[in-house]
Scaffold this active site. Structure first.
Site, PDB file in Angstrom:
ATOM      1  N   LYS A 134       1.217  -1.465   0.010  1.00 11.46           N
ATOM      2  CA  LYS A 134       0.039   0.018  -0.613  1.00 11.46           C
ATOM      3  C   LYS A 134       1.225   0.916   0.447  1.00 11.46           C
ATOM      4  CE  LYS A 134      -3.035   1.014   4.104  1.00 11.46           C
ATOM      5  NZ  LYS A 134      -2.953   2.673   3.911  1.00 11.46           N
ATOM      6  N   ASP A 193      -3.249   4.361  -2.127  1.00  9.01           N
ATOM      7  CA  ASP A 193      -4.630   4.797  -1.356  1.00  9.01           C
ATOM      8  C   ASP A 193      -4.390   6.516  -1.004  1.00  9.01           C
ATOM      9  OD1 ASP A 193      -6.004   5.225   1.255  1.00  9.01           O
ATOM     10  OD2 ASP A 193      -4.540   4.127   2.643  1.00  9.01           O
ATOM     11  N   LYS A 244      -7.095   7.995  -1.430  1.00  7.05           N
ATOM     12  CA  LYS A 244      -8.787   7.653  -0.725  1.00  7.05           C
ATOM     13  C   LYS A 244      -9.176   9.383  -1.114  1.00  7.05           C
ATOM     14  CE  LYS A 244      -8.163   6.469   3.679  1.00  7.05           C
ATOM     15  NZ  LYS A 244      -6.288   6.484   3.835  1.00  7.05           N
ATOM     16  N   LEU A 245      -9.913   9.682  -2.482  1.00  8.75           N
ATOM     17  CA  LEU A 245     -10.474  10.551  -3.563  1.00  8.75           C
ATOM     18  C   LEU A 245     -11.522  10.944  -3.047  1.00  8.75           C
ATOM     19  CD1 LEU A 245      -7.728   9.320  -5.340  1.00  8.75           C
ATOM     20  CD2 LEU A 245      -9.486  10.288  -7.207  1.00  8.75           C
ATOM     21  N   ASP A 280     -13.905  14.493  -4.602  1.00  9.74           N
ATOM     22  CA  ASP A 280     -14.556  15.708  -5.001  1.00  9.74           C
ATOM     23  C   ASP A 280     -15.235  15.142  -5.620  1.00  9.74           C
ATOM     24  OD1 ASP A 280     -13.745  18.181  -6.332  1.00  9.74           O
ATOM     25  OD2 ASP A 280     -11.816  17.973  -6.107  1.00  9.74           O
ATOM     26  N   ILE A 281     -16.498  16.944  -6.711  1.00  9.51           N
ATOM     27  CA  ILE A 281     -17.379  16.556  -7.438  1.00  9.51           C
ATOM     28  C   ILE A 281     -17.280  14.999  -8.631  1.00  9.51           C
ATOM     29  CG2 ILE A 281     -18.000  19.022  -7.468  1.00  9.51           C
ATOM     30  CD1 ILE A 281     -15.797  19.381  -9.852  1.00  9.51           C
ATOM     31  N   PRO A 282     -18.362  14.740  -8.953  1.00 11.07           N
ATOM     32  CA  PRO A 282     -17.711  13.513 -10.090  1.00 11.07           C
ATOM     33  C   PRO A 282     -17.031  14.051 -11.201  1.00 11.07           C
ATOM     34  CG  PRO A 282     -20.118  13.419  -9.252  1.00 11.07           C
ATOM     35  CD  PRO A 282     -19.108  15.108  -8.134  1.00 11.07           C
ATOM     36  N   ASN A 283     -16.799  15.586 -11.343  1.00  3.00           N
ATOM     37  CA  ASN A 283     -16.151  15.324 -13.049  1.00  3.00           C
ATOM     38  C   ASN A 283     -14.633  15.257 -12.495  1.00  3.00           C
ATOM     39  OD1 ASN A 283     -16.177  15.665 -15.619  1.00  3.00           O
ATOM     40  ND2 ASN A 283     -15.248  17.852 -14.867  1.00  3.00           N
ATOM     41  N   THR A 312     -11.888   5.868  11.042  1.00  2.00           N
ATOM     42  CA  THR A 312     -11.011   5.106  12.564  1.00  2.00           C
ATOM     43  C   THR A 312     -11.316   6.694  13.265  1.00  2.00           C
ATOM     44  OG1 THR A 312      -9.682   4.311  11.518  1.00  2.00           O
ATOM     45  CG2 THR A 312     -11.206   2.640  11.983  1.00  2.00           C
ATOM     46  N   GLN A 372      -3.207   2.031  17.626  1.00  2.00           N
ATOM     47  CA  GLN A 372      -4.281   1.670  16.712  1.00  2.00           C
ATOM     48  C   GLN A 372      -5.563   1.574  18.284  1.00  2.00           C
ATOM     49  OE1 GLN A 372      -5.710   1.520  14.280  1.00  2.00           O
ATOM     50  NE2 GLN A 372      -3.938   1.745  12.889  1.00  2.00           N
ATOM     51  N   ARG A 401       3.178  -2.018  10.808  1.00  2.00           N
ATOM     52  CA  ARG A 401       3.971  -1.427  10.941  1.00  2.00           C
ATOM     53  C   ARG A 401       4.414  -3.133  11.964  1.00  2.00           C
ATOM     54  NH1 ARG A 401       1.529   3.620  14.548  1.00  2.00           N
ATOM     55  NH2 ARG A 401      -0.172   2.669  13.938  1.00  2.00           N
TER      56      ARG A 401
END
Ligand code: C5P
Length: 236
Positions: free
Chosen positions: A33, A60, A62-63, A65-68, A122, A193, A214
């Site tokens: 990742k 990774d 993590k987008l 925003d607006i769909p376009n 989380t 965590q 880790r």
């Protein structure tokens, strides 16, 4: 060994840190990742290097925003020929559909990268939902509804806690992937965590993939630790 379903979180700062770490795994086909810090610091060169070493990549970023905009960004990410990417489910169904469209348009081989959705981070809890986001629903309901939205949009799965994996599979089918961080060996320090699960428990709780950082990257013997995690999670 079967194809690895253990995503090693490469939470390193530089390309040379990654290179030194991965050198220890010669002959292994890993799933790794790459997160925001590494990607924003090193750019597509880090992706090229890891692909040349023959490993699979979960990018990774993590987008949200607006769909376009998400569609155009995903078109670019698909060109990197990575194996998995993600978006925030809170962007809504239309945004998630646009992510898939962008991936389809940009794919370089017959297969687009898998696309999964982050449900509730989380770091959010019921208090934040109620008092900051004004979402007055139990957190579990929000996670399940956003996972349903992800499936409705055509996504392949969600990032979630291993503890949520079973209920998601019960509602949305076992083909819908659950990618679960928060994994520790019984012998580990827990670090930051809060709710942790061992690889064997994650298997029991039906995680499709586990994300392990880790426990492996900070180990004295990363290869031996990886093999132990693999045996516990994927061993017969
Ligand atoms: O080192 P550790 O195993 O805790 O790393 C877990 C990885 O999974 C990190 O890259 C972290 O950002 C990511 N992650 C997480 N919890 C989430 C989502 C992602 O720990 N809910």
């Amino acid at each position: 060994m079967n194809e690895s379903r253990i995503c090693i979180a490469l939470d390193f700062k530089t390309k040379s840190d990654v290179e030194n770490f991965l050198k220890q795994f010669e002959g292994e086909s890993l799933y790794v990742k790459v997160g925001m810090e590494l990607f924003y610091g090193e750019g597509i060169e880090i992706i090229k290097m890891i692909k040349e070493m023959g490993h699979k990549i979960f990018l990774d970023l993590k987008l949200h925003d607006i769909p376009n905009t998400v569609k155009s960004a995903m078109r670019q990410l698909a060109k990197l020929d990575v194996d998995m990417v993600n978006v925030h489910a809170s962007g809504g169904i239309e945004m998630m559909k646009a992510a898939i469209e962008g991936l389809e348009e940009g794919k370089t081989s017959g297969k687009r990268p898998l696309c999964i959705a982050v449900t509730c981070l989380t770091s959010l809890d019921q208090d934040v939902l109620d008092n900051q986001l004004l979402i007055h629903e139990p957190l579990e309901n929000v996670v399940l509804k956003w996972a349903e939205n992800a499936k409705a949009a055509g996504l392949d799965g969600v990032v979630c806690s291993p503890l949520e994996s079973k209920i998601i599979h019960d509602h949305l089918g076992k083909e819908f992937l659950t990618v679960t961080p928060g994994i520790r060996l019984a012998s580990d320090n827990v670090n930051d965590q809060k709710r942790v699960t061992t690889p064997a428990m994650a298997k029991e709780l039906t995680s499709s993939y586990i994300v392990v950082g880790r426990t492996i990257t900070g180990s004295q013997d990363p290869l031996a630790t990886y093999k132990k995690v693999y045996q516990d999670f994927q061993g017969e």
